[in-house]
Motif scaffolding. Structure first.
Motif, PDB file in Angstrom:
ATOM      1  N   ARG A  48      -4.596   4.123   1.358  1.00 18.53           N
ATOM      2  CA  ARG A  48      -3.873   3.160   2.184  1.00 18.53           C
ATOM      3  C   ARG A  48      -4.862   2.348   3.006  1.00 18.53           C
ATOM      4  O   ARG A  48      -5.893   2.850   3.450  1.00 18.53           O
ATOM      5  N   PRO A  50      -6.549   1.146   5.970  1.00 20.86           N
ATOM      6  CA  PRO A  50      -6.533   1.746   7.304  1.00 20.86           C
ATOM      7  C   PRO A  50      -6.247   0.711   8.387  1.00 20.86           C
ATOM      8  O   PRO A  50      -6.600  -0.457   8.233  1.00 20.86           O
ATOM      9  N   LYS A  53      -9.209   1.488  14.621  1.00 19.81           N
ATOM     10  CA  LYS A  53      -8.933   1.936  15.996  1.00 19.81           C
ATOM     11  C   LYS A  53      -8.888   0.693  16.887  1.00 19.81           C
ATOM     12  O   LYS A  53      -9.711  -0.229  16.697  1.00 19.81           O
ATOM     13  N   SER A 107       0.967  -1.950   2.543  1.00 20.82           N
ATOM     14  CA  SER A 107      -0.085  -1.921   3.556  1.00 20.82           C
ATOM     15  C   SER A 107       0.441  -2.607   4.802  1.00 20.82           C
ATOM     16  O   SER A 107       1.392  -3.395   4.724  1.00 20.82           O
ATOM     17  N   GLN A 560     -12.161  -2.611   7.882  1.00 20.95           N
ATOM     18  CA  GLN A 560     -12.610  -2.451   9.269  1.00 20.95           C
ATOM     19  C   GLN A 560     -13.157  -3.759   9.831  1.00 20.95           C
ATOM     20  O   GLN A 560     -14.276  -3.818  10.325  1.00 20.95           O
ATOM     21  N   HIS A 565      -6.123  -6.918  11.864  1.00 20.75           N
ATOM     22  CA  HIS A 565      -5.491  -6.022  12.835  1.00 20.75           C
ATOM     23  C   HIS A 565      -4.883  -6.842  13.977  1.00 20.75           C
ATOM     24  O   HIS A 565      -3.700  -6.685  14.314  1.00 20.75           O
TER      25      HIS A 565
END
Ligand code: BUJ
Length: 668
Positions: A48, A50, A53, A107, A560, A565
């Protein structure tokens, strides 16, 4: 893995070019390949995407901002980000994580990203649709427009059939092709249950890629609707949609049993269309697909209602235009036969990126375009999918048509009556619709005229040297783009490099923010006029750019980055009517006003590719770093920028870097 380059197909090279003409076509032979590993073998076990954070996203965002901000502005942004991190951001992030846990089939970025495209009201050509031009067939006899179009259509359909039969090789990125790109690997992974197959491949350092976009490659289109477009697919349709001189034609490419009709039949139909010497269509409908989307939605509704009164051989019910439109929407794909024969890379870019709009249907998932001299390209609509899927199709078609074509210059088209099989679409147009078409045509001409293009092919050094110098070719090319812009304007601007996240289930793309402190420092050092820096120092600056860019690329490919995000949190906040301060900060707007929009791919099948600049004061930079050449293809909207000057700056930057590799100071 999943580098920004889309060079993911490295299976067996292009091999020796041998042509075996007129292979017999039977249903058994309808597949472009018959993989022993099913196409969907890895889909279930793909990891998946990610959600990074929140702290890391904020820190990465601030780092990117600090490259293009003054210290004062940066302090303001830092404060806003800190507040976000400890307040609203926490909540939004948590909601995103919870939503993601409940939607394991997809996703976290899939829905926001589809919406980003489908809600954009700007016209699709220039803004979103990119193009890729096929390398010429090494055998000039196969560059005949009819021969090449026939071969490309047949191979496209064989690709489609292989995918639908689950025998198209799954997309796998082989980190170490010698170890995993072989039969042993395939025999091993195919025995693994689907639920764990990904891990088996991973053990070989081979990374299966998401193939969820493939079903939308064929029989699909984007349909304009007010506020938000939709993607429409109809797998049952078996007809091709062909454009020539602004006229639209259809013919069935599959028989009633679902077999591809013979290549000689396809050839006969294409020949018939090419021989149709009626004058260009004065009211070519395709240009409507260049309209802003809301306007096109209105016009399309009127168009669909306009034919009600007419009789049609096709639709006895009388709803002619609407029925025709359905046929356009559901067609396998659009084959476009141009009468133009663009000669140089700038003309080629103009033809395949935009043309005059009359002989195009930009909404179709993709169009295969062939010019009079047999040059071929794909122009694709972007909402449904990304470069990885399109490039895979593109590579397979190029490989088959240049090694095992079905028809050749001496092939005799089938003895069929194409005049009674090929259907010409005659839409009923009232004066208002004709006016819309005329208006769309002149508006589009003005928009295309406002775009400028230029290209650079560079041979002084190529990928080989960069590898020998132990620097990342992509990082150095990104630095060249930074250096060129810095030479031209003396500053660093918001930069976007596209990076695939297809290594994850329903991944799309992440942004590599390739304007970094390392590139900025290198730009400043290389721009010194007074030999302040030694060659060793300049060389070290290149290394620093290379390793930092390598880190960013790996992060982006692993999901990342910070862009998606923050984007997803903004999307869901907006759905609740909230706009947290971080998004109201002018710095957020500024970093998303992409001045340098860049994308690269490496494939022997691609000779030129490109896309429109995404801002009025920016450049759209397609580039390739290959063993034989380095190439750039750049677009812009003058007068805010000057693409010809930029091209010169790219060349000077490449020369400067080469001088350093030669152990000399470029400013001496
Ligand atoms: O990032 C994304 O989500 C999608 C991007 C969007 N954007 C184009 C704005 C960056 N889409 C892609 O990256 C797909 C682009 C496909 C075209 C790439 C062209 C590469 C050109 C290579 C050849 C250049 C050599 C020319 C020599 C004359």
């Amino acid at each position: 893995i999943g580098r920004s380059h889309l060079n993911l197909i490295s299976r067996d090279g292009m091999g020796k070019i041998t042509k075996s003409l007129c292979r017999c076509m039977s249903s058994k032979n309808d597949y472009i390949q018959e993989s022993i590993v099913p196409s969907n073998h890895f889909q279930k076990s793909l990891p998946r995407l990610p959600i990074p954070k929140l702290e890391e996203t904020c820190e990465r965002y601030l780092t990117s901002q600090s490259v293009i901000q003054t210290e004062e502005d940066h302090a303001v942004t830092r404060k806003i980000v800190d507040e976000f991190l400890n307040g609203e951001g926490k909540e939004l992030h948590e909601q995103l994580v919870q939503r993601d846990k409940q939607n394991k089939h997809t996703s976290y970025i899939s829905e926001p990203w589809f919406d980003m495209y489908l809600k954009d009201r700007k016209p699709v050509p220039l803004t979103h649709n990119p193009f890729m031009t096929f390398t010429d067939d090494p055998n000039p006899q196969y560059m005949d427009q009819c021969v090449r179009a026939t071969n490309m259509v047949v191979s496209s359909l064989r690709f489609l059939k292989a995918f639908r039969a689950n025998v198209l090789e799954p997309d796998v990125y082989h980190l170490n092709p010698k170890v995993s790109d072989n039969m042993k690997f395939r025999k091993f992974v195919r025995r693994l249950p689907q639920a764990i197959s990904f891990y088996g491949a991973y053990w070989y350092k081979a990374f299966p890629l998401d193939m969820s976009q493939y079903p939308n490659l064929f029989n699909s289109t984007r349909i304009p609707k007010h506020g938000k477009d939709v993607i429409y697919s109809d797998e049952s349709a078996k007809h091709m949609l062909v454009f020539r001189n602004g006229h639209m034609y259809l013919f069935d490419a599959f028989d009633d049993n679902g077999n591809i009709v013979s290549p000689e039949v396809v050839m006969s139909h294409i020949r018939y269309i090419l021989d149709d010497n009626r004058p260009p269509n004065e009211h070519a409908l395709g240009v409507l697909t260049t309209l802003p989307r809301d306007k096109w939605a209105t016009v399309r509704t009127q168009l669909c209602n306009a034919g009600d009164m007419n009789e049609s051989a096709f639709f006895s019910s009388g709803v002619m235009n609407e029925g025709y439109m359905k046929l356009v929407d559901s067609a396998l794909f659009a084959l476009i036969l141009d009468d133009a024969a663009p000669e140089n890379p700038n003309e080629i870019t103009r033809n395949f990126l935009h043309g005059d709009g009359t002989n195009r249907w930009f909404d179709k998932s993709f169009s295969l375009i062939l010019t009079k001299d047999g040059r071929a390209a794909v122009n694709f609509e972007h909402s449904w999918g990304d470069g990885v899927a399109v490039l895979r199709y593109f590579n397979e078609v190029w490989k088959e048509t240049t090694t095992k074509p079905f028809v050749g210059p001496t092939t005799v088209p089938a003895n069929v009556d194409s005049s009674s099989i090929v259907q010409k679409l005659e839409f009923a147009l009232d004066p208002k619709l004709k006016e819309y078409i005329a208006e769309a045509k002149s508006d589009y001409a003005a928009r295309c005229a406002s775009l400028d293009v230029d290209h650079l092919e560079y041979f002084t050094f190529t990928k080989e040297l960069l590898k020998k110098q132990k620097v990342s070719p992509d990082a150095i090319l990104q630095l060249v783009i930074q250096m060129a812009y810095y030479k031209q304007y003396g500053k660093t601007a918001a930069t976007y490099e596209s990076c695939s996240t297809a290594a994850f289930r329903r991944g799309r793309t992440e942004t590599i923010r390739s304007a970094t402190h390392a590139t900025k420092k290198a730009c400043e050092m290389f721009n010194q006029q007074n030999n302040q820096f030694t060659v060793g120092e300049l060389r070290q600056a290149l290394d620093e750019c290379s390793s930092y860019h390598g880190k960013l690329t790996k992060e982006a490919a692993m999901g990342q980055g910070w862009d998606r995000h923050l984007f997803a949190m903004k999307y869901y906040a907006a759905a609740e009517g909230k706009v947290p301060n971080i998004y109201q900060d002018p710095a957020y707007t500024n970093i998303n006003h992409i001045v340098l929009s860049t994308s690269t791919l490496t494939s022997p099948a691609v000779v030129i590719g490109g896309f429109g600049a995404v801002t009025n004061n920016g450049y759209g930079v397609g580039y390739a770093v290959e063993n034989e050449r380095i190439g750039f293809n750049v677009t812009n909207y003058p007068p805010d920028t000057n693409v010809h000057e930029f091209k010169d700056c790219l060349k000077e930057s490449l020369d400067d870097i080469n001088t350093v590799f030669e152990g000399k100071n470029p400013r001496n």
